[in-house]
Design a protein around this motif. Structure first.
Motif, PDB file in Angstrom:
ATOM      1  N   ILE A   1       3.612  10.611  -0.800  1.00  0.00           N
ATOM      2  CA  ILE A   1       3.384  11.092   0.557  1.00  0.00           C
ATOM      3  C   ILE A   1       4.576  10.733   1.447  1.00  0.00           C
TER       4      ILE A   1
ATOM      5  N   MET B   1       2.358  14.278  -3.876  1.00  0.00           N
ATOM      6  CA  MET B   1       2.641  12.853  -4.041  1.00  0.00           C
ATOM      7  C   MET B   1       4.103  12.711  -4.457  1.00  0.00           C
TER       8      MET B   1
ATOM      9  N   PRO C   1      -3.960  14.146   0.412  1.00  0.00           N
ATOM     10  CA  PRO C   1      -2.589  14.640   0.463  1.00  0.00           C
ATOM     11  C   PRO C   1      -2.381  15.862  -0.417  1.00  0.00           C
TER      12      PRO C   1
ATOM     13  N   TYR D   1      -3.612  10.313   6.254  1.00  0.00           N
ATOM     14  CA  TYR D   1      -3.178  11.532   5.556  1.00  0.00           C
ATOM     15  C   TYR D   1      -4.342  12.332   4.967  1.00  0.00           C
TER      16      TYR D   1
ATOM     17  N   ASP E   1       4.393  14.591   6.221  1.00  0.00           N
ATOM     18  CA  ASP E   1       3.291  15.364   5.629  1.00  0.00           C
ATOM     19  C   ASP E   1       2.127  15.474   6.618  1.00  0.00           C
TER      20      ASP E   1
END
Ligand code: UFG
Length: 331
Positions: free
Chosen positions: A130, A128, A125, A122, A134
Motif C-alpha cells: 500500500i 499491495m 486495499p 485504507y 492509495d
C-alpha cells in the motif's frame, strides 16, 4: 524546545518517550491512565494525568510549559473489533478529541503535531504494498475515526497553518529489548501478545479468526513493525516539522507480510512451546491483507527501521511477557 506527548503512558507512546529522553530531549507527558500505565513513563519526563479533551486541563499544561513547540498525539482508542460494536466511543474520543486539542493548540500558537494514524484508513486495499497515495476507504469505525482526524488536520493546516505528520502504522509488536517496557492491554485483543499468553499457559489455546480469506493460507496477512522503530519515526517527524516542512503522511511498516498461521509458527520457534490453535469464525472488520510500502518514510524522513525480522520482534515481546507475566501489575 519541548515535546508534549499525549498518551505517553501507552504502548507506543511510552517507547517514544523513552527514546526522546534517551536523546536528551525535554518531554512533557499527558495521559489519562485509562488504558496507559504510570510505570511505563520514563522518570525523566514531566507527567500530567488528565484527558486531552478537557480544555481547561490542557490550557494549564501549555501555560505551565511554555517551551512546548510540538505535540505527538497517541491518545486514541485503537481496537478494530471494539470499534465495530461501539463506533460512537471512537468518533467521540478520537475525532472529537482531536478538534478539542487543535482548538487549544491554536490558542497557544503551537503549530506542529505528529499524530498516530493507521493502515485501517485504507480499508480493503486494491493493491499491495500500500502506498500513501492509495485510496482511503475504511471498513471499520476505528479506521474511519482516524481518517476523519487526517481530514480535519488538512483543513486546520489550510486555515491556521497547523503543520502535521500523520503516521499510518501497520501492526505493532515487540517490546524494548531490555524487557523494561512493553505491551500491556486490558483486555488483550492483539494477536502476538495473545499467542504469547498461550505459550505462557495463561490461555488454553489461540483462536484464529477465519481461514477463508483471500490470502495464500486463508488467514489474514499483516505487516509487523517494532515500537522502537516507530518511536524513531515519530522523533524524525518532529524534526521534519521543526525544520518548517509541509504537512505529510507516511506509512510505517516492514514491507513484509505474515499470515496469522505464520505468526503462530514463528512464536512456536521463538518460545519452544506448543501453542495450541484452532480456527474460529471471522471477527468482523478485518481486511484480507495489509502490507505497507514504507519507502516514502525512508526517503523523506530518513527512517531506518532496525527490526526487520519477525522472530526478533517476537523475541523482544517474549522477553517482556516472561519478565512481566502480569504486565505492569497496576490495574
Ligand atoms: N487474531 C486472531 N486471534 C486473536 C487475535 C487476533 O486470529 O485472538 C487475528 C485478527 O483477526 C487479525 C490478526 O490476528 O487477522 C491481527 O489482529 P490484531 O488484533 O493483532 O491487529 P489488527 O490487524 O486488528 O489491528 C492492528 C491495530 C490497529 C491497526 C491495524 C493496522 O490494533 O490499530 O493493526 O494493520 F489499525
Amino acid at each position: 524546545m519541548s515535546v508534549l506527548v499525549l498518551g505517553g503512558a501507552g504502548y507506543i507512546g511510552s517507547h517514544t518517550v523513552d527514546r526522546l529522553v534517551d536523546q536528551g530531549q525535554d518531554v512533557v507527558v499527558v495521559d489519562s491512565l485509562v488504558t496507559g500505565h504510570r510505570a511505563a513513563i520514563n522518570d525523566k519526563a514531566k507527567f500530567y494525568q488528565g484527558d486531552l479533551a478537557d480544555q481547561d486541563f490542557m490550557r494549564k499544561v501549555f501555560t505551565e510549559n511554555p517551551e512546548i513547540d510540538a505535540v505527538i498525539h497517541f491518545a486514541a482508542y485503537s481496537l478494530v473489533a471494539e470499534s465495530m460494536k461501539k463506533p460512537l466511543k471512537y468518533f467521540d474520543n478520537n475525532t472529537a478529541g482531536m478538534i478539542k486539542l487543535l482548538e487549544v493548540m491554536n490558542e497557544f500558537d503551537i503549530k506542529n503535531i505528529v499524530f498516530s494514524s493507521t493502515a485501517a484508513t485504507y480499508g480493503i486495499p486494491e493493491k499491495m504494498p500500500i502506498m500513501e497515495s492509495d485510496p482511503q476507504d475504511p471498513i471499520n469505525p476505528y479506521g474511519e475515526s482516524k481518517l476523519m482526524m487526517e481530514k480535519i488536520m488538512r483543513w486546520a493546516d489550510e486555515a491556521y497553518g497547523t503543520k502535521f505528520v500523520a503516521l499510518r502504522y501497520f501492526n505493532v509488536a515487540g517490546a524494548k529489548p531490555d524487557g523494561s517496557i512493553g505491551e500491556d492491554h486490558g483486555p488483550e485483543t492483539h494477536l502476538i501478545p495473545i499467542v504469547l499468553q498461550v505459550a505462557q499457559g495463561k490461555r488454553d489455546k489461540l483462536q484464529i479468526f477465519g481461514d477463508d480469506y483471500n490470502t495464500p493460507d486463508g488467514t489474514n496477512v499483516r505487516d509487523y513493525v517494532h515500537p522502537f522503530d516507530l518511536a524513531d519515526a515519530h522523533i524524525l517527524a518532529v524534526d521534519y516539522l521543526r525544520k518548517g516542512n509541509e504537512s505529510n503522511a507516511f506509512n510505517l511498516g516492514s514491507s513484509t507480510g505474515f499470515s496469522n498461521l505464520e505468526i503462530v509458527e514463528a512464536a512456536r520457534k521463538v518460545t519452544g512451546k506448543e501453542i495450541p490453535a484452532e480456527i474460529a469464525p471471522r471477527r468482523g472488520g478485518d481486511p484480507d491483507s495489509l502490507i505497507a510500502s514504507s519507502d516514502k518514510a525512508r526517503e523523506i524522513l530518513g527512517w531506518k527501521p532496525q527490526f526487520d525480522n519477525i522472530e526478533r520482534i517476537i523475541e523482544t515481546a517474549w522477553a517482556w511477557h516472561s519478565s512481566h507475566p502480569n504486565g505492569y501489575d497496576d490495574k
